[in-house]
Design an enzyme around this catalytic site. Structure first.
Site, PDB file in Angstrom:
ATOM      1  N   GLU A 250     -11.181  -5.248 -33.940  1.00  0.00           N
ATOM      2  CA  GLU A 250     -12.044  -4.532 -33.181  1.00  0.00           C
ATOM      3  C   GLU A 250     -11.359  -3.047 -33.309  1.00  0.00           C
ATOM      4  O   GLU A 250     -11.392  -2.149 -32.366  1.00  0.00           O
ATOM      5  CB  GLU A 250     -12.286  -4.961 -31.876  1.00  0.00           C
ATOM      6  CG  GLU A 250     -13.281  -6.056 -32.066  1.00  0.00           C
ATOM      7  CD  GLU A 250     -14.028  -6.529 -30.701  1.00  0.00           C
ATOM      8  OE1 GLU A 250     -13.526  -5.868 -29.441  1.00  0.00           O
ATOM      9  OE2 GLU A 250     -14.722  -7.351 -30.470  1.00  0.00           O
TER      10      GLU A 250
ATOM     11  N   GLU B 221     -16.209 -13.989 -33.609  1.00  0.00           N
ATOM     12  CA  GLU B 221     -16.062 -14.536 -32.453  1.00  0.00           C
ATOM     13  C   GLU B 221     -17.633 -14.917 -31.830  1.00  0.00           C
ATOM     14  O   GLU B 221     -18.401 -13.831 -32.193  1.00  0.00           O
ATOM     15  CB  GLU B 221     -15.638 -13.276 -31.506  1.00  0.00           C
ATOM     16  CG  GLU B 221     -14.230 -12.965 -31.212  1.00  0.00           C
ATOM     17  CD  GLU B 221     -13.844 -11.897 -30.337  1.00  0.00           C
ATOM     18  OE1 GLU B 221     -14.723 -11.283 -29.707  1.00  0.00           O
ATOM     19  OE2 GLU B 221     -12.856 -11.316 -30.478  1.00  0.00           O
TER      20      GLU B 221
END
Ligand SMILES: *[C@@H]1O[C@H](CO)[C@@H](O)[C@H](O)[C@H]1NC(C)=O
Ligand SMILES: *[C@@H]1O[C@H](CO)[C@@H](O)[C@H](O)[C@H]1NC(C)=O
Ligand SMILES: *[C@@H]1O[C@H](CO)[C@@H](O)[C@H](O)[C@H]1NC(C)=O
Ligand SMILES: *[C@@H]1O[C@H](CO)[C@@H](O)[C@H](O)[C@H]1NC(C)=O
Length: 327
Positions: free
Chosen positions: A141, A239
């Protein structure tokens, strides 16, 4: 044990402790029956592995891997600090379980942090080889947090790929990539990675848990699979999960029953579709609750003391192979 001078009292204590061990054994078996190797992969962070406060132990990691190896063959990690990848690979070796790992160099805007973790990655590969490594992630991220520019990230990915694959003890092609929000997968990112890893969170999509699986399959297909496929690459969900405490997001409500509903609708459906995913995550993380929010710390399938939350792990082994084009 078996001390010939033991008094009767001590003997009765030892009998009691043998009984306790029997009980632990039986309880251990119950846990075993409740777990099924149904997850393609899972995300894992050892407890107390927050640099520079590295008080994590190999013993704890071994206990964790005993559980996780009953759920999946694949683990994804979030950083190289505190020996977390080294300990995970050692635990896998000592337990002799069939598991592989994605180590991650954590990337933020600190060059010292990067260099330290980069060095640890090469020490890890030097010590363990790459037999148990499915691929290497450079950051998680990073684009979302905007800590370095996309070009800087892409250059680091290229550098790690070139250096890892040039090592004399690396005999297979090791894929190198980053992971970011599913909505950040675009042509430039796909060009820089060997595989597109997307964090896809129906919770932040604000949908009810019961629609989370459908939302995920649709979102992932449209935003990630088709974008990666244009460049002939595959996309993986890095995820996916559901929290059990913390603030709601529109119709998405954090609770244990909702976690259970979500995994009932997602896991076997994903396995049937051969979608590859790393479940988020293994254990609740009180340090994230302390540092960020209760929501951040409440995504575990297990509580921090390794108890499965009140959910049923479905029984449907994943059949999707390893990463396409890499072995
Ligand atoms: C990796 O972990 C093992 C087992 O705990 C330890 O003996 C070894 O020193 C560690 N490697 C490094 C580079 O610290
Ligand atoms: C180890 O796990 C991989 C990946 O799930 C699987 O393909 C392989 O058959 C397993 N090997 C054994 C010996 O179980
Ligand atoms: C970067 O991290 C190191 C420790 O890992 C720390 O000593 C240093 O102050 C950090 N630099 C910045 C600019 O935050
Ligand atoms: C999920 O999608 C399937 C097929 O697309 C549909 O039949 C089902 O009703 C959907 N479920 C929910 C809860 O939206």
């Amino acid at each position: 044990m078996g001390d010939p001078n033991a008094s009767d009292w001590l003997k009765s204590q030892q009998k009691a402790s043998r009984k306790a061990r029997w009980l632990v054994g039986i309880l251990g078996l119950v846990v075993l029956l409740a777990l099924h190797k149904s997850l393609y992969g899972i995300n894992y962070g050892p407890v107390n592995a927050t640099y520079p406060w590295c008080t994590n132990t190999l013993g704890d990691v071994i206990e964790d891997i005993k559980l996780l190896s009953q759920l999946t063959n694949r683990i994804r990690l979030y950083g190289m600090d505190c020996q977390m990848a080294n300990m995970t690979l050692w635990a896998i070796k000592l337990l002799n379980v069939n598991m592989t790992v994605i180590p991650t160099i954590w990337v933020d805007n600190n060059a010292t942090t990067y260099q330290r973790q980069y060095n640890s990655l090469f020490t890890l590969i030097n010590d363990h080889g790459v037999d148990k490594i499915d691929g290497i992630s450079v950051g998680n991220e990073v684009l979302f947090r905007k800590e370095i520019t996309p070009q800087d990230l892409f250059n680091r990915i290229a550098d790690v790929r070139q250096k890892v694959n040039a090592l004399p003890n690396v005999k297979k092609k090791v894929p190198v990539f980053t992971s970011d929000l599913g909505s950040n997968v675009n042509d430039a990112l796909v060009a820089a990675v060997d595989i597109a890893l997307a964090n896809v969170h129906p919770y932040f999509g604000g949908v009810p848990a019961q629609q989370g699986a459908n939302w995920t399959f649709e979102f992932f297909q449209q935003n990630d699979v088709v974008v990666a496929a244009k460049a002939g690459k595959e996309a993986i969900i890095s995820e996916i999960g559901w929290p059990t405490a913390g603030n709601s997001q529109q119709a998405a409500v954090a609770s244990v029953p909702n976690l259970n509903d979500f995994i009932q609708s997602f896991i076997c459906a994903a396995n049937t579709k051969q979608v590859k995913y790393y479940y988020f995550e293994s254990f609740d993380t009180p340090w994230k609750t302390a540092m960020f929010t209760l929501l951040e710390g409440s995504w575990g399938l297990f509580t921090p003391d390794r108890k499965l939350k009140d959910v049923t792990i479905p029984d449907c082994p994943p059949t999707a192979p390893g990463f396409n084009g890499f072995s």
